[in-house]
Enzyme design. Structure first.
Site, mmCIF file in Angstrom:
data_model
loop_
_atom_site.group_PDB
_atom_site.id
_atom_site.type_symbol
_atom_site.label_atom_id
_atom_site.label_comp_id
_atom_site.label_asym_id
_atom_site.label_seq_id
_atom_site.Cartn_x
_atom_site.Cartn_y
_atom_site.Cartn_z
ATOM 1 N N THR A 62 -9.227 10.935 -0.764
ATOM 2 C CA THR A 62 -9.458 9.910 -1.786
ATOM 3 C C THR A 62 -10.876 9.355 -1.701
ATOM 4 O O THR A 62 -11.520 9.094 -2.726
ATOM 5 C CB THR A 62 -8.428 8.769 -1.622
ATOM 6 O OG1 THR A 62 -7.121 9.306 -1.824
ATOM 7 C CG2 THR A 62 -8.669 7.653 -2.617
ATOM 8 N N ARG A 118 -9.909 15.885 14.738
ATOM 9 C CA ARG A 118 -8.722 16.659 14.344
ATOM 10 C C ARG A 118 -9.041 17.627 13.217
ATOM 11 O O ARG A 118 -8.513 18.749 13.179
ATOM 12 C CB ARG A 118 -7.607 15.715 13.882
ATOM 13 C CG ARG A 118 -6.936 14.941 14.999
ATOM 14 C CD ARG A 118 -6.036 13.850 14.419
ATOM 15 N NE ARG A 118 -5.095 14.375 13.462
ATOM 16 C CZ ARG A 118 -4.711 13.722 12.365
ATOM 17 N NH1 ARG A 118 -5.205 12.527 12.077
ATOM 18 N NH2 ARG A 118 -3.829 14.255 11.550
ATOM 19 N N LYS A 171 -4.261 2.537 10.597
ATOM 20 C CA LYS A 171 -5.062 1.987 9.495
ATOM 21 C C LYS A 171 -4.263 0.993 8.672
ATOM 22 O O LYS A 171 -4.769 -0.062 8.276
ATOM 23 C CB LYS A 171 -5.570 3.116 8.597
ATOM 24 C CG LYS A 171 -6.592 4.033 9.235
ATOM 25 C CD LYS A 171 -7.227 4.956 8.233
ATOM 26 C CE LYS A 171 -6.316 6.050 7.731
ATOM 27 N NZ LYS A 171 -6.168 7.160 8.673
ATOM 28 N N LYS A 172 -3.006 1.337 8.392
ATOM 29 C CA LYS A 172 -2.191 0.475 7.542
ATOM 30 C C LYS A 172 -1.841 -0.833 8.252
ATOM 31 O O LYS A 172 -1.839 -1.899 7.633
ATOM 32 C CB LYS A 172 -0.931 1.216 7.112
ATOM 33 C CG LYS A 172 -1.203 2.475 6.300
ATOM 34 C CD LYS A 172 -2.146 2.237 5.132
ATOM 35 C CE LYS A 172 -2.430 3.483 4.344
ATOM 36 N NZ LYS A 172 -3.435 3.273 3.269
ATOM 37 N N SER A 214 -2.327 8.023 13.133
ATOM 38 C CA SER A 214 -3.528 7.874 12.304
ATOM 39 C C SER A 214 -3.243 7.047 11.059
ATOM 40 O O SER A 214 -3.959 6.099 10.739
ATOM 41 C CB SER A 214 -4.057 9.257 11.912
ATOM 42 O OG SER A 214 -5.157 9.146 11.033
ATOM 43 N N ASP A 245 0.842 -1.188 0.000
ATOM 44 C CA ASP A 245 0.000 0.000 0.000
ATOM 45 C C ASP A 245 0.879 1.240 0.000
ATOM 46 O O ASP A 245 2.080 1.183 0.258
ATOM 47 C CB ASP A 245 -0.933 0.007 1.216
ATOM 48 C CG ASP A 245 -2.138 0.921 1.048
ATOM 49 O OD1 ASP A 245 -2.283 1.534 -0.033
ATOM 50 O OD2 ASP A 245 -2.937 1.024 1.994
ATOM 51 N N LYS A 246 0.225 2.353 -0.281
ATOM 52 C CA LYS A 246 0.856 3.670 -0.260
ATOM 53 C C LYS A 246 -0.076 4.615 0.462
ATOM 54 O O LYS A 246 -1.301 4.451 0.442
ATOM 55 C CB LYS A 246 1.114 4.128 -1.697
ATOM 56 C CG LYS A 246 1.231 5.639 -1.906
ATOM 57 C CD LYS A 246 -0.115 6.217 -2.319
ATOM 58 C CE LYS A 246 -0.025 7.748 -2.432
ATOM 59 N NZ LYS A 246 -1.381 8.349 -2.586
ATOM 60 N N HIS A 247 0.510 5.594 1.113
ATOM 61 C CA HIS A 247 -0.316 6.629 1.740
ATOM 62 C C HIS A 247 0.333 7.984 1.545
ATOM 63 O O HIS A 247 1.553 8.117 1.632
ATOM 64 C CB HIS A 247 -0.495 6.370 3.241
ATOM 65 C CG HIS A 247 -1.475 7.304 3.876
ATOM 66 N ND1 HIS A 247 -2.832 7.068 3.876
ATOM 67 C CD2 HIS A 247 -1.295 8.488 4.515
ATOM 68 C CE1 HIS A 247 -3.441 8.058 4.487
ATOM 69 N NE2 HIS A 247 -2.536 8.938 4.885
ATOM 70 N N SER A 248 -0.502 8.977 1.273
ATOM 71 C CA SER A 248 -0.036 10.352 1.129
ATOM 72 C C SER A 248 -0.448 11.155 2.351
ATOM 73 O O SER A 248 -1.538 10.957 2.903
ATOM 74 C CB SER A 248 -0.642 10.983 -0.129
ATOM 75 O OG SER A 248 -0.422 12.384 -0.137
#
Length: 436
Positions: A120, A168, A187-188, A183, A80-83
């Site tokens: 997203t 937040r 999730k990841k 955060s 996975d990727k997260h920004s």
């Protein structure tokens, strides 16, 4: 557990919290024994006082363990990727199908818009019928069948983060390095990943505007993730201008479809997307090095394999079966679409990217309260970039608005976000550096 107010008091006064304190507070948040006001006070105390590494790791694990932790049995790596968030950052919609087309499995748990940045989940919600919160069984099935699924947090996955995330957004605590780290990673980790690549933004449209702050966040995430058993790398990427030339929800989905199908591929968006995907393929041992990875990814674009997987994912999650081919027919359109003219000739010297994001919110494309509805039709397209030369009256971009008054307000805001003069700005690389 100790009383929530005592835990808040300790952090407010700069004292370290024990793992038991943090686990108890997060357990109380999940069970609604901790009130929204107490959660907001805790977030503000952490914002000002910060967390040590062991506290950050404890918070991440407690939020992960507040719900189900997924396990997978698939014939390929779970990646996975997260920004960290930006304006015009619609990379996830292209990245998931690209990595899946190269043999990875991408169970992406995404969020809604946060602060001035787009989410997203809000973008995908603009696709008619797309179920952004399916049950876990359906989520698992779509990942298994198509190679990727992009959804929001379900009630089962990291529910404490979902509650704190919304608080937040409306309490001025979005930019906390500690809370961002916990955060993202809760999730990841709950998604059962085998590898993660972080896209940490730096620039006027990022939560961490300075490179050194973005680097600190990237280091925090990589350090905590690896300590928690999740192999992680990070890229620092530029957010001194919108990444895509579109900012909004439906307009960014249309942009992603154009990218996947080859109708339009802007160089900076392509560079960031390829760099992140390449890191994922190398991390998952699907490519020998980044050059090999980029060759495989380019083939997935050129053959249409990635666009096909995107279409299958959309259909499997309830969207139209012909979405990539007919996205213009399915996506909602704003009733007012008009160019925003530059007031004088010159070169785009700089963009206040955060102001562009706030202008999208002003159009109705983001939230000021957690319960606010979003208008998926609104936003900007065709945005010009730093270094572009304009004549008087040339468009800075095109506004998509619900009515003429909203379009005019957004046009004023967009003009104010652009500085036009005679200086050609120094070029800034789309990918600034690699961490980890």
């Amino acid at each position: 557990m100790r009383l929530p107010q005592e835990i808040i008091r300790d952090k407010r006064d700069g004292r370290a919290l024990s793992e038991a304190d943090i686990a108890g507070f997060i357990g109380g948040l999940t069970a609604e024994r901790v009130t929204e006001g107490q959660a907001a006070a805790f977030a503000m105390a952490v914002f000002f006082r910060g967390l040590a590494l062991d506290e950050r790791l404890a918070l991440t694990r407690a939020m992960r363990d507040s719900g189900t932790v997924l396990e997978w049995d698939l014939p390929g790596p779970i990646l996975d990727k997260h920004s960290t968030g930006g304006v015009g950052d619609t990379v996830s919609l292209s990245l998931g199908p690209l990595v899946a087309a190269c043999g990875g499995f991408v169970p992406m748990i995404s969020g809604r818009g946060l602060g001035h940045t787009g989410g997203t989940l809000d973008k995908l919600a603009s696709i008619p019928g797309y179920d952004v919160t399916p049950g876990l069984d359906r989520f698992r099935a779509v990942v298994r069948e198509t190679g990727c699924a992009i959804i929001g947090q379900t009630a089962e996955l990291a529910p404490a983060d979902r509650r704190l995330y919304a608080i937040r957004d409306v309490t001025g605590t979005v930019e906390s390095l500690d809370l961002i780290t916990a955060s993202i990673l809760s999730k990841k980790l709950a998604a059962g990943l085998g590898g993660l690549v972080m896209d940490v933004k730096a620039g006027s449209g990022a939560f961490m505007a300075r490179d050194e702050d973005a680097r600190a966040l990237a280091t925090s995430i990589v350090t905590v993730a690896n300590a928690a058993g999740l192999p992680t790398r990070a890229l620092l990427t530029d957010m001194d201008a919108p990444l895509a030339s579109a900012a909004g929800n439906a307009v960014e989905v249309a942009y992603a479809v154009d990218y996947l199908t080859g109708r339009a591929r802007e160089p900076r968006f392509h560079a960031v997307t390829m760099a992140l995907c390449a890191e994922m393929l190398v991390l998952g041992r699907l490519a020998t090095d980044r050059a090999d990875a980029e060759a495989r990814l380019q083939a997935a674009l050129d053959t249409g394999a990635a666009a096909e997987i995107f279409g299958r994912m959309v259909s499997a999650l309830g969207g139209p079966s012909d979405f990539p081919e007919a996205s213009e027919r399915h996506l909602p359109r704003a009733p007012v679409v008009r160019p925003v003219a530059a007031e004088h000739a010159g070169t785009v010297e700089a963009v206040d990217t955060r102001a562009v994001g706030l202008a999208v919110i002003g159009l109705g494309g983001g939230r000021t309260r957690p319960q606010d509805d979003i208008d998926p039709r609104v936003g900007f397209s065709g945005l010009v970039r730093p270094g572009d030369r304009l004549g008087a009256g040339d468009p800075l971009g095109t506004v998509h608005a619900a009515d003429a008054a909203a379009a005019e307000r957004a046009a004023v805001a967009l003009r104010a976000a652009y500085r036009i003069g005679e200086t050609v700005p120094a070029a800034r690389e789309a990918v600034i550096e690699r961490v980890g």
